[in-house]
Motif scaffolding. Structure first.
Motif, PDB file in Angstrom:
ATOM      1  N   PRO A 197     -51.585   1.566 -17.466  1.00 19.27           N
ATOM      2  CA  PRO A 197     -51.324   1.893 -16.057  1.00 19.27           C
ATOM      3  C   PRO A 197     -52.010   0.902 -15.109  1.00 19.27           C
ATOM      4  O   PRO A 197     -53.036   0.309 -15.450  1.00 19.27           O
ATOM      5  CB  PRO A 197     -51.924   3.299 -15.901  1.00 19.27           C
ATOM      6  N   SER A 198     -51.457   0.727 -13.935  1.00 11.49           N
ATOM      7  CA  SER A 198     -52.040  -0.196 -12.954  1.00 11.49           C
ATOM      8  C   SER A 198     -53.445   0.235 -12.557  1.00 11.49           C
ATOM      9  O   SER A 198     -54.294  -0.601 -12.225  1.00 11.49           O
ATOM     10  CB  SER A 198     -51.140  -0.278 -11.715  1.00 11.49           C
ATOM     11  N   GLU A 199     -53.701   1.561 -12.581  1.00  8.47           N
ATOM     12  CA  GLU A 199     -55.033   2.057 -12.228  1.00  8.47           C
ATOM     13  C   GLU A 199     -56.105   1.546 -13.201  1.00  8.47           C
ATOM     14  O   GLU A 199     -57.281   1.445 -12.836  1.00  8.47           O
ATOM     15  CB  GLU A 199     -55.066   3.590 -12.224  1.00  8.47           C
ATOM     16  N   ILE A 200     -55.694   1.259 -14.445  1.00  2.80           N
ATOM     17  CA  ILE A 200     -56.634   0.706 -15.425  1.00  2.80           C
ATOM     18  C   ILE A 200     -56.796  -0.796 -15.209  1.00  2.80           C
ATOM     19  O   ILE A 200     -57.911  -1.329 -15.245  1.00  2.80           O
ATOM     20  CB  ILE A 200     -56.159   0.997 -16.862  1.00  2.80           C
ATOM     21  N   HIS A 201     -55.691  -1.478 -14.947  1.00  2.00           N
ATOM     22  CA  HIS A 201     -55.777  -2.923 -14.697  1.00  2.00           C
ATOM     23  C   HIS A 201     -56.626  -3.222 -13.461  1.00  2.00           C
ATOM     24  O   HIS A 201     -57.232  -4.294 -13.364  1.00  2.00           O
ATOM     25  CB  HIS A 201     -54.382  -3.517 -14.536  1.00  2.00           C
ATOM     26  N   SER A 247     -56.763   4.438 -21.045  1.00  2.97           N
ATOM     27  CA  SER A 247     -55.330   4.260 -20.842  1.00  2.97           C
ATOM     28  C   SER A 247     -54.527   5.122 -21.802  1.00  2.97           C
ATOM     29  O   SER A 247     -53.535   5.746 -21.430  1.00  2.97           O
ATOM     30  CB  SER A 247     -54.970   2.783 -21.029  1.00  2.97           C
ATOM     31  N   LEU A 248     -54.969   5.193 -23.072  1.00  5.27           N
ATOM     32  CA  LEU A 248     -54.266   6.024 -24.061  1.00  5.27           C
ATOM     33  C   LEU A 248     -54.292   7.496 -23.670  1.00  5.27           C
ATOM     34  O   LEU A 248     -53.364   8.249 -23.978  1.00  5.27           O
ATOM     35  CB  LEU A 248     -54.912   5.859 -25.444  1.00  5.27           C
ATOM     36  N   SER A 249     -55.355   7.897 -22.988  1.00  6.06           N
ATOM     37  CA  SER A 249     -55.492   9.302 -22.612  1.00  6.06           C
ATOM     38  C   SER A 249     -54.493   9.716 -21.548  1.00  6.06           C
ATOM     39  O   SER A 249     -54.292  10.910 -21.304  1.00  6.06           O
ATOM     40  CB  SER A 249     -56.920   9.556 -22.119  1.00  6.06           C
ATOM     41  N   LYS A 278     -65.007   5.339 -16.570  1.00  6.26           N
ATOM     42  CA  LYS A 278     -64.521   4.728 -15.325  1.00  6.26           C
ATOM     43  C   LYS A 278     -62.999   4.726 -15.274  1.00  6.26           C
ATOM     44  O   LYS A 278     -62.393   4.986 -14.223  1.00  6.26           O
ATOM     45  CB  LYS A 278     -65.052   3.295 -15.205  1.00  6.26           C
ATOM     46  N   GLY A 279     -62.379   4.425 -16.409  1.00  4.50           N
ATOM     47  CA  GLY A 279     -60.928   4.418 -16.465  1.00  4.50           C
ATOM     48  C   GLY A 279     -60.341   5.791 -16.232  1.00  4.50           C
ATOM     49  O   GLY A 279     -59.352   5.946 -15.494  1.00  4.50           O
ATOM     50  N   LEU A 280     -60.928   6.811 -16.840  1.00  2.00           N
ATOM     51  CA  LEU A 280     -60.445   8.184 -16.666  1.00  2.00           C
ATOM     52  C   LEU A 280     -60.577   8.622 -15.209  1.00  2.00           C
ATOM     53  O   LEU A 280     -59.695   9.300 -14.664  1.00  2.00           O
ATOM     54  CB  LEU A 280     -61.221   9.136 -17.581  1.00  2.00           C
ATOM     55  N   GLU A 281     -61.678   8.245 -14.573  1.00  2.00           N
ATOM     56  CA  GLU A 281     -61.867   8.609 -13.161  1.00  2.00           C
ATOM     57  C   GLU A 281     -60.837   7.924 -12.277  1.00  2.00           C
ATOM     58  O   GLU A 281     -60.327   8.526 -11.328  1.00  2.00           O
ATOM     59  CB  GLU A 281     -63.292   8.256 -12.732  1.00  2.00           C
ATOM     60  N   ASN A 282     -60.519   6.677 -12.586  1.00  2.00           N
ATOM     61  CA  ASN A 282     -59.497   5.968 -11.807  1.00  2.00           C
ATOM     62  C   ASN A 282     -58.123   6.597 -11.988  1.00  2.00           C
ATOM     63  O   ASN A 282     -57.286   6.563 -11.086  1.00  2.00           O
ATOM     64  CB  ASN A 282     -59.449   4.494 -12.214  1.00  2.00           C
ATOM     65  N   LEU A 283     -57.896   7.155 -13.167  1.00  2.00           N
ATOM     66  CA  LEU A 283     -56.605   7.795 -13.459  1.00  2.00           C
ATOM     67  C   LEU A 283     -56.557   9.237 -12.961  1.00  2.00           C
ATOM     68  O   LEU A 283     -55.488   9.865 -12.961  1.00  2.00           O
ATOM     69  CB  LEU A 283     -56.340   7.786 -14.975  1.00  2.00           C
TER      70      LEU A 283
END
Length: 767
Positions: A197-201, A247-249, A278-283
Motif C-alpha cells: 500500500p502507498s501508506e507503507i511506501h 503490509s501483509l497485515s 509504524k507501518g500498522l499505525e500508518n495503515l
C-alpha cells in the motif's frame, strides 16, 4: 598545527558536515582527555541546536560512571543517553547528533564499530582516552605471561591520521584532516506501488527500500521460496522487512498468518518489530504488542501474529514465514537446518561488519538453494539512511576495522606453494598483505569480528601461517599456543573456574576430568581458510599437514581446533585425522550451533588422553542425544560418533532380537520393537571394528529417530526426506544389521526357545 587553527578547521568541518550530511570524528589521547572532550563538545553545541547525545562507557567502573554523571549534569538541557558498551546493540536503530566514547578504561574494536554507527549525518563522534595502549580491559585479557603486543593499536592510530574527516589531539599535538571529497545524494524516488500500500511506501526513505519492499512479495508465491536481503549497516534492511510484514497485515485472509522472527539476540530483531508497528499505525490497523526487556517481542493483528523466537527454537516451530535477521552471523549450518523445516524464509544480513561478511554467505546460500530446490531472490541495498553516501567516517571505519577486507584472486602456478610464518609486525604494517590474509579468513568464515583481528594482532601467543603462490596468499591459518598450565590454573579449571586462553585444555580438563592434559603443550588452530575461488583443491588439508609437521618438529604434544558444529567443517577435520573430544552441552545462543573440539595427538601421553576423551564423548552422545543434544543436527551427531575408533561390545538378549525380527518380518510395528531396535543401533555405532557400514543417510535416520527419539514428521523435516523414505531407510538398515550380526533374515522363524537360545534366566540375569 596550533590549537586555535585546529578548532577553526573543526568548526568549519562541522558546519560543512551539517550542510552536506556527513560526519566528522575527533580522537583525543591525553592525560586530560576528559576536559578536552568537553571542549570539543562545547564547540559542536555552539554550532548546532537541539542536539541529541549518546555516551558509551563501562558502568561497573566507578571512575567511568563518575565521568558520565558529571557530564550528564552539565548537559541537563539536552537529550542525553548513556550506553553500557555491552548493551550497545540494543541501541542500533537509534541515531544521535553526537556520539561520545569513553575509552579511558577499555579499547575494544567491536565497541567502536557499534557506537560509530549511531551517529547521523552532520553529527560528531568523539573518542577520548588517556592512552590507547595501556591498562585496557580487553587488551589485558589478551595478555599471556605478562606480555601483550600493540600492533592493532598502532595500525588504528595510523588509520586515524590517514583519513579525511578525522581530527586528532594527541597530548598537545593537534592534527586536522578536513573532508574535501564529494558525497552522493540518493536518486529521486519514483515509487511504483504494485503490491505494498502507498501508506507503507510513505515510510520508506530511499528507492532501495521501495524496491526491497516490493521485491519481498516474491516470498508470497507458491512453493518453497527464500528472499535474501544484503546491505552494509545503516541501509534500512531490517526496517523494510518490518514494513513488509505490516503490509501483509492489510490483506484479507482465510486464516491468520503465523510469522516468526529470529536473530542472534532479541535486541537485533527490534527494528523489524518497531517498523512493523509504524507501518500498522500508518495503515490504521489495530494491533497489540508484547514486550521482553522493554523490547517488542510480538505483534498481533486480526489476521497476523508475528513473534520473536530464539535461533535454536526455530527448528521445531511451525509457521508461514521465518525471518532470520543477521543470518550470516548465525552461519550456513543453521540456515541449512531451517531451510529443511521451513517453506518460506527471509534472510537479512550485513554485507560487511561484525555481524559477518555476506560474500561467503551469499555463495553458500545460492548453492544451498540449488541443492534444496528453493526459489531464491537476492535483494541488495546500497544507499545509507543516516548519512550521505561517501561519508568519510564510514570509509575510515571500514578501513580501520577491516570491515570490507576482500582478498584478491590468487593467480599463477598453484602447484608450487610456500609455507611460511608472517611476522605480525610486517603483516600489520602492510595493508595489502593484511587485507589479503584477513580477507581470506573473513570471506571463508563470515563470522570474524573486529575483536578477532585485535586478538590476532596483539596476542603474543597468536601466530600466523600462510601458503603463498608468488605474491599471493592462498591459504591462511591463525594459531594459538595453549597448554603448559601451572597447578593453580589446572585446579581452577577442574573446579569450574573461568579464564581467558587455553580453550582446549580447559574443555578437556572440565569435561574429561584428566588434569594432566593441562600440562601438555599444543597449538589451537583458531582459523584456517583458503581463498574462495580455489577451495576444494586440498590446499587447506595440505596446510594443516604442514602445521602438524611443524608442531612435531617443535616438540608439541597436540594440535587441535574448536569451532561451531558444521557438517562440512567437521568432515574436513576428521578427514585430516583430528579426533572429536568434546561437544558443548549447550548451543551457542547467538550462533545456534554446538561448539566442537577436535584434537590430533602427537605425544604418547596426548594419544592416551585423547583416546579416553573420544570414548567419553561417544558414550555421552549415545546416552544423551535424546535429551541434552535432542536438537543437534543428526549429521553432526553421526560425524562425531563415527569420528572415533572407541569400541564397546553390546550384547542383545534373545527376546529383543526376536522383537527386531518381528519388525523386519512386518508382524510388529516399529513402536512395539523400538526397545530392541534401540539396542541394535547402539551395538552398530559402538562397533568400530566392523568392516562394513550402512548408508550415511540411513545412519542419519537411525540417529534422528532411534537415538534422538524425534517424531516421524520431525525426522522427515529435519532430514528433508519423506515419511516413506525414513521408514524404508530404517527398515532396510535394521534388516541389514540383524543379518550381519546375527544371521537372522525375513525367512528366520519367530519365537524364543530356551533350547535354541540358551538359558534365558542366566542371560537376562533373572532370579
Amino acid at each position: 598545527m596550533g590549537k586555535d587553527e585546529f578548532f577553526t578547521d573543526l568548526a568549519e568541518s562541522i558546519k560543512d558536515g551539517i550542510q552536506r550530511n556527513y560526519r566528522n570524528l575527533v580522537f583525543i589521547q591525553s592525560k586530560d582527555s576528559y576536559l578536552k572532550m568537553k571542549g570539543v563538545l562545547k564547540l559542536y553545541l555552539s554550532i548546532k541546536d537541539n542536539v541529541s547525545i549518546v555516551y558509551g562507557f563501562h558502568p561497573w567502573i566507578k571512575e567511568a560512571k563518575d565521568r558520565m554523571r558529571e557530564l550528564r549534569e552539565e548537559l541537563e538541557d539536552y537529550r542525553f543517553e548513556d550506553v553500557d558498551y555491552s548493551n550497545a546493540e540494543w541501541y542500533m536503530g537509534n541515531t544521535y547528533d553526537v556520539v561520545i566514547m569513553d575509552m579511558m578504561d577499555n579499547f575494544q574494536p567491536n565497541n567502536v564499530g557499534r557506537m560509530v554507527e549511531l551517529c547521523r549525518g552532520g553529527g560528531l563522534i568523539i573518542i577520548y582516552t588517556d592512552n590507547l595502549k595501556e591498562n585496557k580491559l580487553f587488551k589485558n585479557s589478551i595478555m599471556r605471561n605478562g606480555k601483550v603486543l600493540s600492533f592493532y593499536e598502532d595500525r588504528f592510530l595510523r588509520k586515524l591520521s590517514e583519513h579525511e574527516g578525522i581530527f586528532m589531539i594527541d597530548g598537545d599535538v593537534f592534527q586536522s584532516r578536513t573532508f574535501t571529497g564529494q558525497v552522493e545524494s540518493p536518486p529521486e524516488r519514483k515509487v511504483e506501488s504494485k503490491n505494498a500500500p502507498s501508506e507503507i511506501h510513505e515510510l520508506c526513505k530511499t528507492m532501495d527500500q521501495d524496491k526491497a519492499l516490493e521485491g519481498l512479495y516474491f516470498i508470497m508465491s507458491s512453493g518453497k521460496r527464500s528472499v535474501s536481503i544484503t546491505a552494509p549497516r545503516g541501509r534500512g534492511k531490517s526496517a523494510v522487512v518490518g514494513l513488509f510484514l505490516a503490509s501483509l497485515s492489510s490483506e484479507d485472509r482465510k486464516r491468520p498468518l503465523k510469522i516468526y522472527v529470529t536473530s542472534p539476540s532479541i535486541a537485533g530483531a527490534s527494528q523489524i518489530f518497531e517498523f512493523m508497528v509504524k507501518g500498522l499505525e500508518n495503515l490504521g490497523i489495530e494491533y497489540s504488542v508484547k514486550k521482553n526487556s522493554n523490547v517488542i517481542s510480538s505483534v498481533n493483528t486480526e489476521n497476523m501474529k508475528v513473534s520473536y523466537i530464539p535461533p535454536d527454537a526455530a527448528y521445531s516451530e511451525e509457521g508461514d514465514i521465518l525471518v532470520v535477521d543477521e543470518a550470516a552471523a548465525l552461519g550456513i549450518a543453521y540456515i541449512d537446518m531451517i531451510s529443511r523445516t521451513w517453506t518460506k524464509t527471509i534472510m537479512v544480513t550485513t554485507v560487511h561488519g561484525y555481524e559477518g561478511s555476506s560474500k561467503a554467505f551469499s555463495k553458500y546460500l545460492r548453492k544451498l538453494a540449488d541443492n534444496r530446490k528453493i526459489k531464491l531472490k537476492n535483494i541488495s541495498m546500497d544507499y545509507p539512511l543516516r548519512y550521505a553516501k561517501g561519508d568519510p567516517v564510514e570509509k575510515w571505519l571500514y578501513d580501520a576495522l577491516l570491515l570490507d577486507a576482500e582478498p584478491e584472486l590468487p593467480e599463477g602456478d598453484l602447484s608450487i606453494l610456500s609455507y611460511e610464518e608472517i611476522p605480525k609486525e610486517e603483516l600489520f604494517m602492510d595493508d595489502s598483505k593484511l587485507r589479503q590474509a584477513y580477507g581470506i579468513m573473513v570471506t571463508a568464515h563470515y563470522r570474524n569480528n573486529p575483536d578477532d583481528l585485535m586478538i590476532m594482532a596483539d596476542g603474543v601467543h597468536h601466530i600466523v601461517r600462510v601458503l603463498s603462490s608468488s605474491s599471493y596468499y592462498v591459504s591462511v591459518a591463525q594459531l594459538s599456543e595453549e597448554g603448559g598450565m601451572d597447578d593453580d590454573k589446572v585446579e581452577l579449571a577442574i573446579n569450574g573456574g573461568i579464564f581467558d586462553g587455553d580453550l582446549i585444555p580447559d574443555r578437556v580438563i572440565k569435561h574429561v576430568r584428566i588434569k594432566e592434559f593441562g600440562k601438555l603443550h599444543g597449538w589451537r588452530v583458531v582459523r584456517i581458510a583458503t581463498a574462495q575461488e580455489i577451495q576444494d583443491r586440498g590446499l587447506g588439508s595440505e596446510m594443516l599437514r604442514m602445521i602438524v609437521e611443524e608442531a612435531e618438529d617443535n616438540g608439541l604434544d597436540w594440535v587441535g581446533s574448536s569451532f561451531m558444529g558444521d557438517p562440512k567443517v567437521l568432515r574436513f577435520w576428521i578427514k585430516n585425522g583430528f579426533i572429536p573430544v568434546h561437544v558443548s552441552p549447550k548451543r551457542n545462543e547467538k550462533l545456534g550451533d554446538f561448539p566442537v573440539v577436535v584434537v590430533k595427538p602427537i605425544s604418547e601421553k596426548a594419544k592416551k588422553i585423547v583416546s579416553i576423551a573420544a570414548t567419553v564423548l561417544k558414550e555421552k552422545l549415545l546416552n544423551t542425544l535424546h535429551d541434552v543434544y535432542f536438537n543437534m543436527n543428526p549429521e553432526i551427531a553421526r560425524l562425531l560418533i563415527n569420528g572415533t575408533t572407541a569400541h564397546k561390545e553390546i550384547d542383545i538378549n534373545p527376546i529383543y532380537l526376536d522383537k527386531i525380527l518381528a519388525f523386519v518380518k512386518g508382524t510388529s510395528p516399529y513402536e512395539s520393537s523400538a526397545d530392541g531396535i534401540h539396542m541394535l543401533v547402539l551395538k552398530y555405532f559402538w562397533d568400530s571394528k566392523r568392516k562394513w557400514s550402512i548408508m550415511p543417510d540411513e545412519e542419519d535416520f537411525l540417529i534422528a529417530k532411534v537415538i534422538q527419539g524425534k517424531p516421524w514428521g520431525n525426522v522427515s523435516a529435519v532430514l528433508s526426506s519423506s515419511r516413506s523414505q525414513v521408514t524404508e531407510g530404517i527398515y532396510t538398515s535394521v534388516a541389514e544389521m540383524l543379518n550381519r550380526y546375527y544371521g537372522l533374515t525375513i525367512d528366520s522363524p519367530l519365537g524364543v526357545m530356551i533350547s535354541q537360545h540358551g538359558d534365558l534366566n542366566e542371560r537376562m540375569h533373572l532370579d
